[in-house]
Scaffold this active site. Structure first.
Site, short mmCIF file in Angstrom:
data_model
loop_
_atom_site.label_atom_id
_atom_site.label_comp_id
_atom_site.label_asym_id
_atom_site.label_seq_id
_atom_site.Cartn_x
_atom_site.Cartn_y
_atom_site.Cartn_z
N LYS A 10 0.82 -1.21 0.00
CA LYS A 10 0.00 0.00 0.00
C LYS A 10 0.86 1.27 0.00
O LYS A 10 2.07 1.21 0.23
CB LYS A 10 -0.94 -0.04 1.21
N TYR A 50 -12.26 -2.50 -4.12
CA TYR A 50 -12.82 -2.70 -2.78
C TYR A 50 -14.35 -2.68 -2.77
O TYR A 50 -14.96 -2.40 -1.73
CB TYR A 50 -12.28 -1.63 -1.83
N PHE A 58 -15.81 2.42 6.84
CA PHE A 58 -14.43 2.81 6.54
C PHE A 58 -14.14 2.92 5.05
O PHE A 58 -13.02 3.24 4.65
CB PHE A 58 -13.44 1.83 7.20
N ARG A 86 -1.29 -14.40 4.32
CA ARG A 86 -2.03 -13.78 5.44
C ARG A 86 -1.28 -13.95 6.76
O ARG A 86 -1.27 -13.06 7.59
CB ARG A 86 -3.45 -14.34 5.51
N THR A 92 -5.14 -7.44 10.48
CA THR A 92 -5.47 -6.21 9.75
C THR A 92 -5.08 -4.97 10.54
O THR A 92 -4.54 -4.02 9.98
CB THR A 92 -7.00 -6.18 9.47
N ARG A 103 2.82 -6.40 9.03
CA ARG A 103 2.07 -5.26 9.59
C ARG A 103 2.64 -4.82 10.94
O ARG A 103 2.70 -3.62 11.23
CB ARG A 103 0.59 -5.60 9.68
N ASN A 113 -2.01 0.16 6.63
CA ASN A 113 -1.56 -1.12 7.20
C ASN A 113 -0.64 -1.91 6.26
O ASN A 113 -0.58 -3.13 6.32
CB ASN A 113 -2.76 -1.95 7.68
N HIS A 116 -2.08 -5.54 1.49
CA HIS A 116 -3.35 -6.25 1.33
C HIS A 116 -3.04 -7.64 0.82
O HIS A 116 -2.10 -7.82 0.04
CB HIS A 116 -4.25 -5.52 0.30
N GLU A 127 -9.46 -10.93 -7.68
CA GLU A 127 -8.49 -9.84 -7.48
C GLU A 127 -7.32 -9.92 -8.47
O GLU A 127 -6.84 -8.90 -8.95
CB GLU A 127 -7.99 -9.86 -6.04
P1 CMP Z 1 -7.38 -4.75 3.32
O1 CMP Z 1 -6.87 -6.13 3.49
O2 CMP Z 1 -6.77 -3.94 2.23
O3 CMP Z 1 -8.97 -4.80 3.09
C1 CMP Z 1 -9.81 -3.72 3.42
C2 CMP Z 1 -9.11 -2.66 4.22
O4 CMP Z 1 -9.93 -1.77 4.91
C3 CMP Z 1 -8.25 -3.30 5.29
O5 CMP Z 1 -7.16 -3.95 4.71
C4 CMP Z 1 -7.94 -2.09 6.17
O6 CMP Z 1 -6.79 -1.38 5.74
C5 CMP Z 1 -9.15 -1.18 5.96
N1 CMP Z 1 -9.97 -1.04 7.16
C6 CMP Z 1 -10.18 0.09 7.84
N2 CMP Z 1 -10.98 -0.12 8.89
C7 CMP Z 1 -11.28 -1.44 8.91
C8 CMP Z 1 -12.07 -2.28 9.76
N3 CMP Z 1 -12.73 -1.81 10.82
N4 CMP Z 1 -12.14 -3.61 9.47
C9 CMP Z 1 -11.51 -4.10 8.38
N5 CMP Z 1 -10.75 -3.36 7.54
C10 CMP Z 1 -10.64 -2.04 7.80
#
Ligand code: CMP
Length: 140
Positions: A10, A50, A58, A86, A92, A103, A113, A116, A127
């Site tokens: 990211k 997304y 969010f 993962r 996350t 992370r 973070n 992804h 994806e």
């Molecule tokens: P990602 O794996 O890119 O998928 C969705 C993204 O939303 C996640 O990583 C986070 O960076 C972001 N995000 C922000 N707030 C939340 C939340 N409460 N739960 C999950 N993802 C979140």
């Protein structure tokens, strides 16, 4: 089984100049980079990627963050690649990520973070297709 998964480094991690450090973690843990491209996502591309999160509170901040700078997008291939990636990423929310995960080491917040990774085989296929036409993937 040998799988493929989509990984995105990211904007926060690209700005921190740690693409190589993150790639090194993939490589030393048996994940092979079989396709890669750097891209500065348009709003439309980020919203499309997304789309499953569109109704989440969010969503807007997530899209704003993902278009704030270039990202590095790659396809990782290897035994159990989806779960392995993962595990390497960690939770996350970086505050909850285990020590030694990407992370925990490189992320600043739940939005910024660092990475992804696809969460299941079905989403990985969708994806990967979103960013890479099949002909541009080289596994040998
Ligand atoms: P990602 O794996 O890119 O998928 C969705 C993204 O939303 C996640 O990583 C986070 O960076 C972001 N995000 C922000 N707030 C939340 C939340 N409460 N739960 C999950 N993802 C979140």
């Amino acid at each position: 089984a040998v799988e493929r998964t989509l990984s995105i480094i990211k904007p926060d991690a690209v700005a921190k100049n740690v693409i190589g450090k993150i790639y090194s973690r993939f490589e030393t843990n048996g994940l092979k980079i079989v396709a890669a491209r750097m891209i500065h996502l348009s709003r439309q591309e980020a919203e499309g990627f997304y789309a499953v999160h569109k109704a989440r509170p969010f969503f807007k901040d997530l899209v704003e963050f993902m278009i704030s700078g270039p990202v590095m997008v790659q396809v990782l291939e290897g035994e159990g690649a989806i779960a392995k990636n993962r595990d390497l990423m960690g939770a996350t929310d970086p505050k909850k990520a285990e020590a030694g995960t990407i992370r925990a080491d490189f992320a600043d917040s739940i939005d910024a973070n660092a990475v992804h990774g696809s969460d299941a085989a079905e989403t990985a296929a969708v994806e990967i297709a979103y960013f890479f036409p099949a002909l541009n993937v080289y596994s040998r």
